[in-house]
Design an enzyme around this catalytic site. Structure first.
Site: not given
Length: 309
Positions: A203, A141, A180, A137, A108-110, A14, A270, A167, A165, A11-12
């Site tokens: 939003w 992860k 995002h 997603y 990811s924090s999700c 991204g 939200d 990014l 978190t 993923g270089h």
């Protein structure tokens, strides 16, 4: 890691992968290998096996993933689950087969439950229901974390997992439909200023709280973890501070120089009400972020943003 070690960055191109690549190059590492998605489809088991057999990397940074914001996650649920599972399954398994010395898996924090106690500690994983808008997603992860731990337990692989978190930074995605919140806002406010638009629509209610980390800080943390962290289980990487979406909109309005009105579309979701990471674990190891949110967003806007769009 030694300077001559062969290091694969998945993923270089991204945001995260390119930041890791810059950090490695600035630190004197030159034996770096990477492939574009056109050259190597990481969802293709045979292709990934052939690549690892040929290259035999010593270290792997697994930053490749299908990513996006609320709309993208809601729209492409199947792809977010399938693509991410296939990418990480193939890379992690081949890293084991080719005796990679160490692999860093990025999530990811999700991964944390929607209503996890704040700030979110690593042990909050799998203690409650996920936020529905990014569940596919998150599940992928979580599977990646558990896969790293399973290969560690069964085969002795030094595979570690880091959960950043939210990014932002160079090479972010500024697509208004698939990006995002922070890059989407930057583009919206920039274009509104350029077009003298009287209103920018954002939003939700503006109430949710979010934590943001500049991707260059994350890249430095990834290097730090490759050198310092060898334990099972994942580790949080965040800034340790949070801001409401409303406050973020006001900050971006100031930085872009937009002088119109902000309108909140409360018919839109939200997402999670609050997402603050507990960064005690990595802080106790000796790592701290360096870039403030205002400085980071200002730098992104003045140096990169106009060229991106």
């Amino acid at each position: 890691m030694k300077r001559e070690d062969k290091i694969y960055i998945a993923g270089h191109r991204g945001m995260v992968g390119s930041a890791i690549k810059r950090q490695l190059e600035e630190s004197g590492y030159s034996n770096l290998i990477y492939k574009t998605s056109a050259e190597l489809d990481l969802r293709n088991q045979g292709a990934v096996a052939d690549f690892f057999e040929k290259e035999k990397p010593d270290y792997v940074f697994l930053a490749a993933a299908k990513v996006g914001g609320i709309l993208a996650n809601n729209t492409y649920k199947a792809e977010f689950l399938y693509d991410n599972l296939m990418i990480q399954n193939n890379v992690i398994h081949q890293a084991y087969r080719q005796n990679v010395k160490k692999l860093l898996f990025l999530g990811s924090s999700c991964i944390y439950p929607k209503l996890a106690p704040q700030p979110m500690r690593e042990d909050a994983l799998l203690t409650g229901l996920l936020e529905p808008t990014n569940e596919p997603y998150a599940i992928a992860k979580i599977a990646g974390i558990k896969m790293c731990d399973a290969y560690r337990a069964q085969y002795g692989c030094n595979f570690i997992s880091a959960m950043p978190t939210n990014l932002y930074g160079p090479n972010d995605n500024y697509d208004l439909y698939n990006s995002h919140v922070l890059p989407a806002m930057l583009r919206k406010f920039h274009e509104a200023k350029e077009n003298n638009a009287p209103v920018v629509e954002v939003w939700g209610t503006g109430a949710p709280l979010r934590e943001f980390l500049h991707v260059d800080d994350l890249a430095e943390a990834c290097m730090f973890l490759m050198e310092s962290y060898n334990d099972p289980g994942h580790i949080n990487v965040g800034s340790g501070s949070e801001i409401s979406i409303k406050e973020l909109a006001i900050l971006i309005k100031e930085i872009t120089g937009y002088d119109g009105e902000i309108k909140w579309d409360t018919t839109k979701p939200d997402g999670t009400p609050r997402k603050l990471m507990d960064n005690t674990k990595i802080n106790n190891l000796g790592w701290q972020p360096k870039i403030s949110l205002r400085d980071g967003v200002q730098k992104v806007y003045t140096e990169k943003f106009a060229a991106v769009i």
